[in-house]
Design a protein around this motif. Structure first.
Motif, mmCIF file in Angstrom:
data_model
loop_
_atom_site.group_PDB
_atom_site.id
_atom_site.type_symbol
_atom_site.label_atom_id
_atom_site.label_comp_id
_atom_site.label_asym_id
_atom_site.label_seq_id
_atom_site.Cartn_x
_atom_site.Cartn_y
_atom_site.Cartn_z
ATOM 1 N N ASP A 6 -2.185 -17.238 7.256
ATOM 2 C CA ASP A 6 -2.381 -15.795 7.145
ATOM 3 C C ASP A 6 -1.827 -15.270 5.824
ATOM 4 O O ASP A 6 -2.485 -14.500 5.110
ATOM 5 C CB ASP A 6 -1.692 -15.107 8.332
ATOM 6 C CG ASP A 6 -2.096 -13.641 8.460
ATOM 7 O OD1 ASP A 6 -3.203 -13.297 8.019
ATOM 8 O OD2 ASP A 6 -1.300 -12.857 9.001
ATOM 9 N N ARG A 41 0.851 -1.188 0.000
ATOM 10 C CA ARG A 41 0.000 0.000 0.000
ATOM 11 C C ARG A 41 0.888 1.239 0.000
ATOM 12 O O ARG A 41 1.890 1.286 0.700
ATOM 13 C CB ARG A 41 -0.912 0.006 1.235
ATOM 14 C CG ARG A 41 -2.003 -1.044 1.193
ATOM 15 C CD ARG A 41 -2.854 -1.022 2.439
ATOM 16 N NE ARG A 41 -2.109 -1.444 3.619
ATOM 17 C CZ ARG A 41 -2.663 -1.684 4.802
ATOM 18 N NH1 ARG A 41 -3.964 -1.523 4.953
ATOM 19 N NH2 ARG A 41 -1.929 -2.060 5.820
ATOM 20 N N LYS A 67 -8.290 -13.198 10.209
ATOM 21 C CA LYS A 67 -8.831 -12.261 11.187
ATOM 22 C C LYS A 67 -8.023 -12.342 12.483
ATOM 23 O O LYS A 67 -7.610 -13.417 12.907
ATOM 24 C CB LYS A 67 -10.302 -12.558 11.454
ATOM 25 C CG LYS A 67 -11.214 -12.209 10.277
ATOM 26 C CD LYS A 67 -12.675 -12.399 10.634
ATOM 27 C CE LYS A 67 -13.572 -11.984 9.459
ATOM 28 N NZ LYS A 67 -15.005 -12.165 9.789
ATOM 29 N N GLY A 68 -7.841 -11.175 13.101
ATOM 30 C CA GLY A 68 -7.015 -11.104 14.304
ATOM 31 C C GLY A 68 -7.465 -12.040 15.402
ATOM 32 O O GLY A 68 -6.636 -12.635 16.098
ATOM 33 N N ARG A 105 -6.469 -13.192 -1.630
ATOM 34 C CA ARG A 105 -7.374 -12.049 -1.740
ATOM 35 C C ARG A 105 -6.714 -10.837 -2.392
ATOM 36 O O ARG A 105 -7.364 -9.821 -2.607
ATOM 37 C CB ARG A 105 -7.879 -11.665 -0.339
ATOM 38 C CG ARG A 105 -8.704 -12.759 0.324
ATOM 39 C CD ARG A 105 -8.913 -12.471 1.798
ATOM 40 N NE ARG A 105 -9.671 -13.536 2.465
ATOM 41 C CZ ARG A 105 -9.842 -13.619 3.777
ATOM 42 N NH1 ARG A 105 -9.279 -12.724 4.573
ATOM 43 N NH2 ARG A 105 -10.541 -14.605 4.296
ATOM 44 N N LYS A 132 -3.820 -13.661 2.400
ATOM 45 C CA LYS A 132 -3.456 -12.359 1.829
ATOM 46 C C LYS A 132 -3.200 -12.477 0.330
ATOM 47 O O LYS A 132 -3.627 -11.639 -0.464
ATOM 48 C CB LYS A 132 -2.211 -11.810 2.526
ATOM 49 C CG LYS A 132 -2.433 -11.353 3.952
ATOM 50 C CD LYS A 132 -1.127 -10.863 4.568
ATOM 51 C CE LYS A 132 -1.335 -10.423 6.011
ATOM 52 N NZ LYS A 132 -0.079 -9.995 6.654
ATOM 53 N N ASN A 189 -4.694 -8.643 -1.155
ATOM 54 C CA ASN A 189 -4.651 -7.457 -0.299
ATOM 55 C C ASN A 189 -3.939 -7.800 1.012
ATOM 56 O O ASN A 189 -3.420 -8.903 1.162
ATOM 57 C CB ASN A 189 -6.073 -6.920 -0.033
ATOM 58 C CG ASN A 189 -6.972 -7.962 0.621
ATOM 59 O OD1 ASN A 189 -6.551 -8.759 1.453
ATOM 60 N ND2 ASN A 189 -8.244 -7.953 0.229
ATOM 61 N N LYS A 190 -3.905 -6.846 1.949
ATOM 62 C CA LYS A 190 -3.188 -7.040 3.214
ATOM 63 C C LYS A 190 -4.060 -7.657 4.289
ATOM 64 O O LYS A 190 -3.637 -7.818 5.426
ATOM 65 C CB LYS A 190 -2.647 -5.695 3.712
ATOM 66 C CG LYS A 190 -1.706 -4.988 2.742
ATOM 67 C CD LYS A 190 -0.389 -5.717 2.594
ATOM 68 C CE LYS A 190 0.482 -5.561 3.797
ATOM 69 N NZ LYS A 190 1.820 -6.167 3.633
ATOM 70 N N ASP A 191 -5.311 -7.999 3.942
ATOM 71 C CA ASP A 191 -6.227 -8.580 4.926
ATOM 72 C C ASP A 191 -6.128 -10.092 4.898
ATOM 73 O O ASP A 191 -6.694 -10.751 4.033
ATOM 74 C CB ASP A 191 -7.669 -8.141 4.638
ATOM 75 C CG ASP A 191 -7.836 -6.635 4.708
ATOM 76 O OD1 ASP A 191 -7.183 -6.028 5.579
ATOM 77 O OD2 ASP A 191 -8.599 -6.074 3.892
ATOM 78 N N GLY A 192 -5.419 -10.640 5.846
ATOM 79 C CA GLY A 192 -5.265 -12.085 5.919
ATOM 80 C C GLY A 192 -6.247 -12.683 6.902
ATOM 81 O O GLY A 192 -7.447 -12.365 6.906
#
Length: 428
Positions: free
Chosen positions: A117, A60, A131-132, A124, A121, A126-129
């Motif tokens: 994780d 990003r 969930k925390g 998808r 990522k 993106n940086k969303d792997g």
């Protein structure tokens, strides 16, 4: 497996050289060299494979110098570290040792969380792997496993050892003898204990059960419950701290190598009855096998740095960073040094806190003033030194710093914190 082969050769035919595998120092050196060579050899091949599979970093635009150049750099390079660590441990490690087994489990466990994780990522784009909350569940699960195993396993014990004849013992040591006579020591039977190591006190020992004396006959049980809670917090915080630190080329790997070197010294001293008694530190029977593991990890990290140094040819990704943090935490817990982690791993925790403070202050000021304000120019902490021109409470340094300089200075700070960790144990 070479460890068991040497044992067989030693007991059947007393083959020359087979006895070498009985020495922790030899096996640790062998593990270090093997892991370093493996990392250097397979590193290039894994990087080529990741490039072929188009497994690259998604970046990003945060306005950081040189950031966009990293777009597409292969990630998930933590696989190099994990493979280079596991193979030497399986070859020269004692796989019947409970400490070695727990470390191997922790490595695979954290590696699986990080791998999943990274996979999400990449899938998808993106940086969303993961969930925390799912990461936390996995880390809590590992903490529970380690804590309960230390509580119930008969193979994990402590032993009180005192010197009965100090003058005689010092004479033997000064003559170069590696081992003093048994008559010089007074040893208690191996026992289960909730004792751990803390600085600034005589003996450097603290018992969790001392905080649960109000429970009467169940004080020891309360001590173990408190210990397990500390284990869970240590594993979660250290693993996430290492994950946040992995933002610059060579940063997390270099800091982790320094921390591992300090832990290796602690494990060797605490697993040797002579040195632990001489230094008045906790003796943990069987824990010296951990030196083999941590030596292999140091070799793997240095080999990985060959490709990860600026400009990086590969990133470790969460596969590597989550694993490193988990390994460091579990290792420190097994040698009863978990309360030293905040100082030894201070950079990891500073990265953790920088994100927490930045987020909390931004939300608070946005609610109060209608516009969010920042404590740092950017979080995590290492990005603060890369950024300029952002209004924040902390404006030091005034100018942005080059990435290699930030990394080198963080390495130096990690060495300083490691040295301070040892120094605090001598201040009583």
């Amino acid at each position: 497996m070479l460890y068991y082969l040497s044992e067989y050769l030693l007991h059947t035919g007393n083959v020359p050289g087979a006895r070498l595998m009985t020495y922790i120092t030899f096996r640790s050196g062998a593990a270090f060299l093997l892991s370093l060579i493996i990392a250097l050899v397979i590193g290039r091949r894994i990087i080529d494979r990741l490039q072929l599979m188009q497994i690259g970093e998604t970046v990003r635009d945060l306005g950081l110098e040189g950031q966009l150049k990293k777009e597409g750099t292969p990630t998930m390079g933590g696989v190099i570290i994990i493979l280079s660590l596991l193979v030497p441990c399986l070859l020269v490690g004692n796989l019947s040792n409970i400490y070695m087994v727990l470390m191997l489990i922790a490595t695979v466990w954290c590696g699986a969380i990080g791998f999943l994780d990274d996979y999400l990522k990449i899938k998808r784009h993106n940086k969303d792997g993961m969930k925390g909350k799912f990461k936390i569940v996995g880390q809590v699960g590992l903490g529970l496993l380690v804590g309960l195993t230390m509580c119930f396993s008969p193979d994990i014990t402590q032993r009180q050892v005192t010197v009965s004849d100090t003058s005689t013992r010092f004479e033997h040591v000064s003559e170069g003898s590696e081992f003093a006579e048994v008559s010089e020591f007074s040893q208690s039977p191996d026992m289960k204990s909730t004792q751990t190591t803390i600085p600034f006190v005589k003996g450097n020992n603290f018992d969790y059960a001392s905080l649960t004396q109000w429970m009467g006959d169940h004080a020891q049980t309360g001590g173990w419950i408190l210990f397990i809670i500390v284990v869970i917090v240590a594993v979660t915080a250290t693993s996430n701290g290492a994950n946040l630190t992995d933002g610059l080329d060579g940063l997390c790997a270099g800091i982790s190598a320094v921390i591992c070197a300090a832990l290796a010294i602690m494990a060797y001293l605490g697993g040797n009855v002579i040195y632990s008694t001489y230094l008045n530190i906790m003796y943990i029977p069987g824990s010296s096998e951990l030196v083999v593991f941590i030596s292999a990890l140091m070799g793997a990290l240095i080999g990985f740095l060959w490709y990860n140094a600026n400009p990086a040819q590969v990133f470790m990704g969460d596969t590597g960073s989550l694993t490193l943090g988990g390994i460091i935490a579990v290792f420190a817990i097994l040698i009863h040094k978990e309360l030293l982690i905040p100082l030894l791993c201070l950079i990891f925790f500073a990265e953790d806190l920088s994100v927490i403070i930045q987020t909390a202050y931004f939300k608070y000021t946005k609610k109060k003033y209608g516009a969010g304000r920042r404590v740092l120019r950017m979080a995590p902490l290492h990005h603060h030194f890369q950024k300029e021109g952002i209004d924040a409470l902390i404006q030091i340094p005034k100018r942005a710093m080059a990435e290699p300089k930030i990394v080198t200075r963080f390495w130096i700070l990690s060495i300083l914190f490691a040295v301070l960790t040892f120094i605090t144990l001598k201040i009583r």
